[in-house]
Write a protein that holds these residues in place. Structure first.
Motif, short mmCIF file in Angstrom:
data_model
loop_
_atom_site.label_atom_id
_atom_site.label_comp_id
_atom_site.label_asym_id
_atom_site.label_seq_id
_atom_site.Cartn_x
_atom_site.Cartn_y
_atom_site.Cartn_z
N ILE A 275 45.43 67.05 29.87
CA ILE A 275 45.10 66.54 30.50
C ILE A 275 45.68 66.80 32.10
O ILE A 275 45.19 67.45 33.42
CB ILE A 275 45.18 65.06 30.93
N GLY A 276 46.63 67.71 32.36
CA GLY A 276 47.76 68.14 33.65
C GLY A 276 46.53 69.14 33.33
O GLY A 276 46.89 69.89 34.40
N ALA A 277 46.16 70.14 32.70
CA ALA A 277 45.58 71.45 32.68
C ALA A 277 43.99 71.22 33.64
O ALA A 277 43.55 71.81 34.36
CB ALA A 277 45.53 72.12 31.76
N ILE A 278 43.64 70.00 33.45
CA ILE A 278 42.14 70.13 33.81
C ILE A 278 42.88 69.43 34.78
O ILE A 278 42.01 69.83 36.58
CB ILE A 278 41.88 68.72 33.09
N VAL A 279 43.45 68.28 35.62
CA VAL A 279 43.72 68.21 37.18
C VAL A 279 44.39 69.01 37.92
O VAL A 279 44.36 69.25 39.09
CB VAL A 279 45.10 66.83 37.13
N ALA A 280 45.36 70.38 37.39
CA ALA A 280 46.02 71.60 37.63
C ALA A 280 44.41 71.69 38.25
O ALA A 280 44.50 73.28 39.98
CB ALA A 280 46.75 71.92 37.18
N LEU A 281 43.23 72.60 37.80
CA LEU A 281 42.47 73.09 38.30
C LEU A 281 41.81 72.59 39.57
O LEU A 281 41.31 72.53 40.29
CB LEU A 281 41.76 73.48 36.78
N GLY A 282 41.84 70.54 39.01
CA GLY A 282 40.74 70.24 40.34
C GLY A 282 41.72 70.75 41.64
O GLY A 282 41.05 70.25 42.49
N ILE A 283 43.38 70.49 41.54
CA ILE A 283 43.73 70.80 42.52
C ILE A 283 44.18 71.96 43.46
O ILE A 283 43.16 72.51 44.82
CB ILE A 283 45.55 70.93 42.73
N ILE A 284 43.51 73.44 42.57
CA ILE A 284 43.20 74.28 43.05
C ILE A 284 42.00 74.49 43.72
O ILE A 284 41.41 75.42 44.52
CB ILE A 284 43.51 75.57 41.78
N TRP A 285 40.82 73.91 42.76
CA TRP A 285 39.44 73.70 43.14
C TRP A 285 39.73 73.38 44.89
O TRP A 285 39.35 73.26 45.95
CB TRP A 285 38.61 72.96 42.73
N SER A 286 40.58 72.07 45.26
CA SER A 286 40.25 71.12 46.61
C SER A 286 40.91 72.54 47.55
O SER A 286 39.67 72.02 48.90
CB SER A 286 41.27 70.32 46.25
N TRP A 287 41.54 73.72 46.99
CA TRP A 287 42.24 74.38 48.35
C TRP A 287 41.18 75.25 48.76
O TRP A 287 41.28 76.11 49.12
CB TRP A 287 43.46 74.15 48.26
#
Length: 496
Positions: free
Chosen positions: A238-250
């Motif tokens: 879950i942490g890895a997926i959310v981290a990728l989501g953070i990167i995607w948002s920027w």
């Protein structure tokens, strides 16, 4: 033998981390040529390059936690073998990619092993090195990755000669012109990726000659390794997926999807809390089970949790400073902000200067920590790193001797942390959670670095020039100067 294995593993790790910036653009140009119009190539290439770098950072952070967990559960030696196999084999497979997204996925999997190897090697060597100076061990491991970066820079300088030589060898050994072209065209990116699989040979050295940590063996004999549970890894996923989501948002893709700066900030704050929760889940569950079995006290559990957060913050500050300063120096050296003054191959020479400085200072930092103490050493490194970065970015307008001298200083001081952490982080955790704790602390900082690195464009817009943007990002060291005083002082204390 453990030190040699850890040194080689981390050196090749550094080589492969430095390899993609060298060959990433020609690789993407080759892979995108058939589907992207020439006028749109630059935009697509930059997007994919940013995506692959970001996925690498998230993968390394995830791998640090996962392989640290594996090392605490099945042993340092076995887990380190798996981590090196992962980063070597999947780097090699990148040489057979036919789409840009293939490279992104393969680099993500490879980076899992890259993130895990550091935590496992540091834990193993520190636990075996019960006599002699642990500062020597920490310095050697800290310098290893920078030697890998240095090798990449040297390879880049001789790239044309290297490619011509390999082409002649390929034809002399009976290979066709078509095979030589497939392997060696576009700056030989496929061949270089394929030979990235060679570090897998280290596994034989590890499995035959490197003993398991006796401290971990004692933990296993006491039954403490049984408190780790595979279902807890869902938090890491879950942490890895959310981290990728953070990167995607920027990223440019997030901006194209309509994500505003305010939305990205909200996603980052909420998402980072989820990332920390997910990556910490295996440790928290382990500590709960250990406490229920009376194998650990509540006070020790709280201390470990506090040290996890403190260690991750201190490492995150160092990593953000590195990615915001030293890692940008080669790129900045070829920018319009500087007068080339007749120099060629400036980026390569800049990376050589910063890498040589990094090797020297990383070796020296743990000895300084033994002479002073851990807190004061971290404070001195933060002050020195900030000063060196400002000196480099604010006093250079032309490529000359002063430019490379200040690059050497900045590369060295900002990398001194990576000789310090192999000494300090093992001291924060007992044997039962050492690999997981180190993996969390050192690699969660990569996510902080990835988020910070994506702010460079905004900082350039705010401060007018790249040099001012990089200088502003390095102000993060000031936070480290303050927070280090709440970190535990461990000088003179034996490993638990």
């Amino acid at each position: 033998m453990a030190l040699i294995a850890a040194f080689l593993g981390w050196m090749f790790d550094g080589f492969e981390m430095g390899l993609f910036p060298l060959i990433g653009k020609p690789a993407l140009q080759d892979l995108l040529a058939s589907t992207v119009a020439p006028e749109a190539m630059t935009a697509y290439l930059d997007r994919w390059f940013s995506v692959i770098i970001a996925t690498f950072l998230v993968g390394a952070a995830t791998g640090g936690v996962f392989f640290g967990w594996l090392g605490d559960r099945i042993g340092r030696v076995k887990a380190m073998s798996f981590s090196i196999f992962t980063y070597a084999i999947f780097t090699g497979l990148c040489g057979f990619a036919t789409e840009a997204w293939h490279v992104a996925i393969l680099r993500f999997i490879a980076s899992l092993g890259m993130g895990g190897e550091w935590a496992l090697g540091v834990a193993l060597v520190n636990e075996l090195w019960t006599k002699g100076n642990r500062a020597l061990v920490a310095g050697a491991i800290g310098a290893a990755a920078n030697i890998g970066y240095l090798l990449v820079a040297a390879l880049s300088l001789g790239m044309n000669t290297f490619i011509d030589t390999m082409r002649r060898w390929t034809l002399a050994l009976g290979g066709s012109e078509q095979l030589a072209g497939y392997l060696l065209d576009n700056q030989a990116w496929r061949f270089l990726m394929i030979i990235g699989a060679l570090p897998a040979a280290i596994i034989f050295l590890i499995r035959i000659f490197v003993p398991e940590s006796d401290k971990w063996e004692d933990e296993k004999a006491a039954g403490k390794t049984s408190y780790w549970s595979t279902p807890d890894l869902k938090g890491v996923l879950i942490g890895a997926i959310v981290a990728l989501g953070i990167i995607w948002s920027w990223s440019p893709m997030g901006i194209d999807a309509g994500v505003t700066s305010v939305m990205a900030v909200v996603i980052t704050v909420v998402g980072f809390c989820v990332v920390v929760w997910g990556y910490l889940l295996p440790v928290r569950r382990y500590l709960q089970r250990a406490q229920e079995a009376s194998s650990i006290t509540r006070e020790s559990q709280l201390t470990i949790r506090k040290n996890l957060l403190i260690g991750a913050t201190l490492a995150g500050i160092a990593l953000l400073g590195t990615w915001g300063a030293a890692q940008q120096s080669a790129k900045w050296s070829t920018s319009a902000e500087l007068d080339a003054n007749g120099w060629t191959n400036v980026a390569q020479y800049t990376q050589i200067a910063t890498s040589v400085g990094a090797c020297i200072f990383a070796m020296f930092a743990p000895f300084l920590a033994n002479m002073l103490n851990r807190r004061v050493t971290y404070l001195v490194m933060c002050i020195s790193a900030l000063g060196a970065a400002l000196l480099f970015y604010q006093t250079n307008t032309v490529i000359n001797t002063w430019f490379f001298t200040t690059a050497f200083l900045m590369g060295g001081v900002t990398a001194s942390f990576y000789g310090f952490f192999p000494l300090y982080l093992p001291e924060l955790f007992p044997t039962s959670v050492r690999a997981t704790g180190q993996g969390f602390c050192f690699n969660v900082g990569r996510i902080i670095a990835a988020i910070g690195g994506l702010q460079i464009a905004n900082l350039v817009h705010a401060f007018g020039t790249s040099s001012n943007a990089y200088s502003a990002l390095c102000m993060v060291y000031i936070i480290g100067m303050v927070l280090v005083w709440i970190a535990p002082e461990t000088k003179g204390k034996a490993l638990a």
